[in-house]
Scaffold this motif. Structure first.
Motif, PDB file in Angstrom:
ATOM      1  N   UNK A 102       0.513  -1.072   0.078  1.00  0.00           N
ATOM      2  CA  UNK A 102       0.081   0.397   0.225  1.00  0.00           C
ATOM      3  C   UNK A 102       0.354   1.215   0.011  1.00  0.00           C
ATOM      4  N   UNK A 103       2.144   1.198   0.691  1.00  0.00           N
ATOM      5  CA  UNK A 103       3.062   2.376   0.394  1.00  0.00           C
ATOM      6  C   UNK A 103       3.658   3.109  -0.226  1.00  0.00           C
ATOM      7  N   UNK A 104       3.616   1.509  -1.325  1.00  0.00           N
ATOM      8  CA  UNK A 104       4.230   1.584  -2.863  1.00  0.00           C
ATOM      9  C   UNK A 104       3.885   2.297  -3.647  1.00  0.00           C
ATOM     10  N   UNK A 105       2.684   1.654  -3.435  1.00  0.00           N
ATOM     11  CA  UNK A 105       1.158   2.043  -4.167  1.00  0.00           C
ATOM     12  C   UNK A 105       1.022   3.111  -3.995  1.00  0.00           C
ATOM     13  N   UNK A 106       0.787   3.922  -2.605  1.00  0.00           N
ATOM     14  CA  UNK A 106       0.492   5.529  -2.444  1.00  0.00           C
ATOM     15  C   UNK A 106       1.807   6.447  -2.546  1.00  0.00           C
ATOM     16  N   UNK A 107       3.225   6.262  -3.150  1.00  0.00           N
ATOM     17  CA  UNK A 107       3.654   7.400  -3.565  1.00  0.00           C
ATOM     18  C   UNK A 107       3.353   6.850  -5.440  1.00  0.00           C
ATOM     19  N   UNK A 108       3.579   5.516  -5.722  1.00  0.00           N
ATOM     20  CA  UNK A 108       3.284   5.762  -7.064  1.00  0.00           C
ATOM     21  C   UNK A 108       1.783   6.731  -8.007  1.00  0.00           C
ATOM     22  N   UNK A 109       1.612   6.383  -6.680  1.00  0.00           N
ATOM     23  CA  UNK A 109      -0.094   7.991  -7.223  1.00  0.00           C
ATOM     24  C   UNK A 109       0.284   8.793  -7.414  1.00  0.00           C
ATOM     25  N   UNK A 110       1.267   9.213  -5.897  1.00  0.00           N
ATOM     26  CA  UNK A 110       1.562  10.916  -5.804  1.00  0.00           C
ATOM     27  C   UNK A 110       2.197  10.873  -6.767  1.00  0.00           C
ATOM     28  N   UNK A 111       3.188  10.232  -7.579  1.00  0.00           N
ATOM     29  CA  UNK A 111       4.146  10.824  -8.186  1.00  0.00           C
ATOM     30  C   UNK A 111       4.763  10.164  -9.327  1.00  0.00           C
ATOM     31  N   UNK A 112       3.565   9.431  -9.795  1.00  0.00           N
ATOM     32  CA  UNK A 112       3.801   8.901 -11.271  1.00  0.00           C
ATOM     33  C   UNK A 112       3.127   9.855 -12.172  1.00  0.00           C
ATOM     34  N   UNK A 113       1.912   9.768 -11.785  1.00  0.00           N
ATOM     35  CA  UNK A 113       1.549  11.417 -12.459  1.00  0.00           C
ATOM     36  C   UNK A 113       2.453  12.685 -13.312  1.00  0.00           C
ATOM     37  N   UNK A 114       2.866  13.009 -12.292  1.00  0.00           N
ATOM     38  CA  UNK A 114       3.743  14.298 -12.521  1.00  0.00           C
ATOM     39  C   UNK A 114       5.292  13.942 -13.497  1.00  0.00           C
ATOM     40  N   UNK A 115       5.274  12.668 -13.140  1.00  0.00           N
ATOM     41  CA  UNK A 115       6.661  12.412 -14.220  1.00  0.00           C
ATOM     42  C   UNK A 115       5.871  11.721 -15.187  1.00  0.00           C
ATOM     43  N   UNK A 116       4.964  11.167 -15.470  1.00  0.00           N
ATOM     44  CA  UNK A 116       4.460  11.404 -17.051  1.00  0.00           C
ATOM     45  C   UNK A 116       4.422  12.694 -17.803  1.00  0.00           C
ATOM     46  N   UNK A 117       3.919  13.287 -16.972  1.00  0.00           N
ATOM     47  CA  UNK A 117       3.673  15.185 -17.224  1.00  0.00           C
ATOM     48  C   UNK A 117       5.496  15.582 -18.165  1.00  0.00           C
TER      49      UNK A 117
END
Length: 251
Positions: A102-117
């Motif tokens: 869950x911690x890994x998922x929460x991190x990805x949800x926070x940063x990967x949309x920004x990284x993709x942008x």
């Protein structure tokens, strides 16, 4: 002929085995860790070799050794997940602590949309080719018989996005997080096997949408499409969608 003797475990092998047991949830935070004497017998190892192995776990934040209290598993908040040793240990896991997932998922949800942008503003032809190769691999292995290969291509897809930012920190972070991302992807794909082929096709189309948004230099669309990919993973894993997100700038 003398009887065969099992090979003596190296310090690195002992450390990896014990670390993976903690990461898989065999030992919970604040649990008492087995005594040195018991671990020496288990691994047929000298006390010096065992202590060196435990020192690696202490350095990675997994264990705390205190005089009079023995050895305790540290809270998850103290685990050094970006330690290269930790990445090696996570890559060999067959299962992972649900709370850590869950911690890994929460991190990805926070940063990967920004990284993709960010990738949508920085990606060059080589980045796009790397992303397309990974996606084509996902398409070619989208069946139950090639699940392991599909996971590898899926991880490569997301790692390619980190690299496409052309930011040294993000690129290295993507590499360090590769085992953690792999664990999350493999778990979500195992859960997704319960769904029909339409579900799998929809997941591929969401990944395609991220790739196309990056190709067309549409950062806001890339951000939105990346969120949709992660929200699908959350549903497959039975996670809620109420994780906190970082406030990130718009492009």
């Amino acid at each position: 002929m003398t009887g065969s003797r099992k090979p003596v475990a190296s310090m690195e092998a002992i450390a990896a085995c014990l670390a993976r047991e903690i990461l898989a949830g065999t030992f919970e935070p604040d649990d008492n860790f087995p005594r040195e004497m018991d671990l020496c017998k288990r691994f047929d190892a000298s006390r010096n070799r065992l202590r060196n192995a435990l020192a690696q776990l202490v350095g990675a934040g997994l264990l705390e050794r205190t005089a009079g209290r023995g050895t305790l598993v540290r809270p998850m908040s103290e685990w050094q997940l970006l330690d290269p040793l930790m990445s090696d240990w996570i890559s060999g896991l067959e299962g992972i602590n649900p709370a850590l997932m869950r911690e890994i998922y929460a991190f990805r949800l926070s940063v990967e949309p920004y990284v993709s942008a960010l990738a949508a503003t920085k990606a060059n032809a080589q980045d796009l080719a790397r992303l397309e190769r990974a996606f084509e691999g996902m398409v070619a292995t989208a069946n139950d018989e090639q699940q392991a290969a599909h996971s590898e291509f899926d991880v490569a897809f997301h790692e390619a996005i980190y690299r496409a930012t052309h930011n040294l920190v993000w690129a290295q972070l993507g590499s360090l997080l590769r085992p953690s991302i792999s664990q999350l992807i493999e778990s979500s794909q195992q859960a997704a096997q319960q769904h029909d082929q339409a579900h799998h096709r929809a997941s591929l189309e969401r990944h395609r949408a991220v790739m196309e948004a990056i190709r067309l230099r549409q950062p806001d669309m890339a951000r939105t499409c990346a969120e949709r990919v992660l929200e699908t993973a959350a549903r497959d894993l039975g996670f809620g969608l109420d994780h906190p997100r970082l406030e990130t700038p718009r492009f």
